[in-house]
Enzyme design. Structure first.
Site, mmCIF file in Angstrom:
data_model
loop_
_atom_site.group_PDB
_atom_site.id
_atom_site.type_symbol
_atom_site.label_atom_id
_atom_site.label_comp_id
_atom_site.label_asym_id
_atom_site.label_seq_id
_atom_site.Cartn_x
_atom_site.Cartn_y
_atom_site.Cartn_z
ATOM 1 N N GLU A 191 -10.549 4.785 10.362
ATOM 2 C CA GLU A 191 -9.572 4.032 9.574
ATOM 3 C C GLU A 191 -10.193 2.730 9.072
ATOM 4 O OE1 GLU A 191 -5.919 3.645 11.775
ATOM 5 O OE2 GLU A 191 -5.284 5.638 11.145
ATOM 6 N N GLU A 238 -4.734 12.560 11.740
ATOM 7 C CA GLU A 238 -4.016 12.007 12.894
ATOM 8 C C GLU A 238 -2.533 11.974 12.572
ATOM 9 O OE1 GLU A 238 -4.980 8.067 14.223
ATOM 10 O OE2 GLU A 238 -7.128 8.407 14.020
#
Ligand code: GAL
Length: 674
Positions: free
Chosen positions: A161, A318
């Protein structure tokens, strides 16, 4: 930018796996190795086929300067391989080890107010730090060298991320890099002065060396500088991604990606500029219960991720089985939601569903984050629902590789997000993403599936294009939209669109500058209203937030303001332009009025709408291999009609007549004929 096709690619998403892939993050370093055997056995039971490891591995494999220890990672790689589980291998650079920031505190990020952000959390590094880059690439080279040919390896997972916490750094290294980026962009300081409008408030620069990142000031900051700092920051992290990817590609043939954050709460990176660097587009999505309608936001994020993948299947890298740990109130998923939400992502093009994480942590900041295997162990609802989901995803194998069908597009743009939500605009209550969600919700309520595409994209395949709050637009993108309309397309543009160019410079001569001619209107004044002030329209509908003094210049009024500062002026207009139609909404219509307008524009444009789809009922089609699959998901608490013929893949039932879809139920139907 080039799109890399990796050798050895094939199967779902180029991962050499087939079907819809169930996966998860796995953090074995948090557990005693005796637990690992149980982990892999249970992974098999749940149908987990891909696990992300070594995401936060730096301090484990590199416990001190010059010391490397891959023993545990070797063991985990081999263990997973022995159990037929493929690996999504983290480069491990997401979080720096303490020894490194102790040695080089200049790596640490600095906030806009000049204060340092310290280690002890995660991602405490400056994206422009040369020292960080050097050390990170050394780690990546060692990991890629060691595991580049490992038989368990399916995918490389660069960092994690990127920009989640550290997107904007204002330290001296960032200032240097920002100046370098500006030199590249503008060539001369005069060009920069012109772009930023520095004639204002004596902000003129005489040399690049005088320029700083937009650190906190006493007053509003320069909007051009702010916009470029957004661009620079996005590019700095993309550069980091590319540097890691290059090191990997020199050592391994496995595909490379990183996990995007297409969600409601992060807007730091312009993913349109990132997407083509990914061998497969992957997104992390968590339901955001701070929003009024988290499920609609989820559907939008999935559609936007598909847009980033150019319509191709993508990975849900995710999501949470249940609650997260980072919202003020971390709600559990209600019974059945896990399944419906996972299937929503698949409906909208995901060919993998991966969870954060495998086993719920007992310690650390995320100890109350849900997991496939919760604290309670296998005797738990989360586990049972996860195992059942794994089974169902297995049954859906034939859907993998198919593409979502949509005849309507919505334009989405990070530059408009950054500028409209910037300082000094007419109303702080007008937020870009909210306006996009508002439009998306109206389309959803009208039973329309949409693609999300960038401004300037080719629009020929679409019957209707919705343009919500596209604040900043370049001439070329405005021309593409206009040409599309003149060729017979339909566009629905909403207020705050077309106001500035890509330097955040106002387009003069009346609003909405870039779209004035196409829409056949001219606005001489914007008149935003307080968030609790309701606006009435003369067709009985309600609106809020915004009004403006619209004059007709060829368009016709569909409805006009019956109250508020633009009383008597058109609020919704329609303009026949060439062979097409251009609609405009000069206000934030209430949900019902918005859905009605969208339905009318869609019907006029010949878009087929599904009467049974709606705000709580997903009806999305994926087609390919000569077949069509209908995903019907009922998020409501009552049965809804379902008019589809074919075979329900999940139950094997053959639907020969119209039927109903029970409350909370989902069916994935292979259509017989269409
Ligand atoms: C993501 C992150 C994961 C985990 C998860 C929790 O932002 O990539 O490492 O923190 O959120 O929801």
């Amino acid at each position: 930018m080039t799109t890399h096709t990796r050798t050895g690619a094939g199967g779902t998403l180029g991962l050499a796996l087939d079907g819809i892939v169930l996966g998860c993050d796995y953090n074995p370093e948090q557990w005693d190795p005796t637990v690992w055997q149980e982990d892999v056995a249970l992974m098999r039971e749940a149908g987990v086929r891909l696990v992300a490891i070594n995401i936060f591995g730096w301090s484990h494999v590199n416990p001190a300067d010059g010391r490397w220890d891959f023993a545990a990672l070797d063991q985990v790689m081999d263990l997973l391989h022995a159990h037929g589980i493929r690996v999504n291998l983290g480069t491990g650079t997401a979080s720096t080890p303490a020894w490194l920031t102790r040695q080089h505190p200049e790596i640490l990020p600095v906030a806009a107010d000049g204060t340092t952000r310290y280690p002890g959390g995660r991602q405490a590094w400056c994206p422009s730090s040369p020292i960080l880059r050097d050390r990170a690439l050394d780690l990546v080279a060692r990991v890629a060298e060691r595991y580049g040919d490992h038989p368990a390896l399916a995918l490389w997972h660069v960092s994690n991320e990127l920009g989640c916490h550290n997107a904007h750094c204002y330290c001296d290294a960032s200032a240097d890099a920002f100046r370098g980026w500006l030199r590249e962009r503008y060539g001369t300081v005069d060009a920069l002065n012109a772009a930023w409008g520095t004639a204002f408030w004596s902000q003129r620069y005489g040399a690049f060396d005088e320029i700083l990142p937009p650190r906190l000031t006493l007053s509003s900051r320069n909007p051009g500088q702010m916009l470029d700092f957004h661009r620079f920051s996005s590019d700095a992290l993309l550069d980091h991604y590319r540097a890691e990817a290059e090191v990997i590609r020199a050592r391994s043939d496995a595909p490379v990606t990183t996990n995007f954050m297409v969600t409601a709460h992060i807007r730091n990176l312009d993913y349109w500029t990132w997407a083509s660097d990914m061998d497969v587009v992957a997104n992390d999505h968590y339901l955001d219960h701070r929003l009024a309608d988290p499920v609609t936001e989820m559907a939008f994020a999935a559609d936007l991720t598909r847009g980033l993948a150019g319509g191709a299947p993508w990975m849900l890298m995710e999501t949470a089985v249940g609650a997260v740990n980072w919202q003020p109130l971390n709600r559990a998923r209600a019974a059945g939601e896990l399944r419906r939400h996972a299937l929503t992502h698949v409906a909208r093009g995901a060919d993998s569903v991966c969870f954060f994480q495998w086993r719920a942590s007992a310690q650390g900041a995320e100890k109350f984050h849900s997991a496939l295997l919760p604290h309670a162990g296998t005797d738990s609802r989360a586990w049972r629902e996860s195992v059942e989901l794994g089974r169902e995803l297995g049954v859906l194998a034939e859907v993998a590789g198919t593409r979502v069908e949509a005849h309507v597009a919505i334009l989405f743009d990070w530059i408009s997000w950054w500028t409209l939500d910037g300082e000094g605009n007419p109303s702080t209550h007008v937020r870009y993403l909210e306006q996009v969600h508002h439009a998306y919700r109206a389309l959803r309520a009208a039973g329309v599936t949409v693609d999300v595409v960038p401004a300037g994209a080719a629009l020929d395949g679409y019957r209707l294009v919705v343009v919500p709050a596209l604040h900043a637009v370049q001439d070329a993108a405005a021309d593409t939209l206009d040409a599309y309309v003149r060729d017979g397309g339909s566009a629905l543009v909403t207020f705050a669109s077309g106001i500035v160019d890509h330097d955040d410079r106002v387009r003069l001569g009346g609003y909405p500058g870039a779209f004035r001619d196409m829409l056949g209107i001219r606005v001489d004044e914007m008149c935003p209203v307080a968030p609790d002030e309701e606006l009435a329209l003369d067709d009985g509908s309600r609106a809020s937030l915004w009004s403006e003094r619209v004059e007709l210049r060829g368009a016709e009024a569909v409805a006009s303001f019956a109250s508020g500062p633009a009383l008597g002026h058109p609020a919704v207009t329609r303009h026949r332009r060439g062979d097409g139609l251009a609609w405009y909404a000069a206000t934030a219509l209430a949900a019902d009025a918005y859905a009605a307008l969208v339905a009318r524009a869609a019907d006029d444009a010949g878009v087929s709408r599904d009467p049974h789809a709606g705000p709580h009922v997903e009806l999305v089609r994926r087609t390919g291999h000569g077949r069509t699959y209908v995903f019907a998901i009922n998020n409501s608490d009552r049965p809804v009609p379902l008019d589809v013929r074919g075979t329900d893949l999940l139950t094997g039932e053959v639907l020969r007549a119209a039927t109903t879809l029970d409350a909370g139920e989902a069916r994935i139907v292979r259509e017989e004929t269409r």
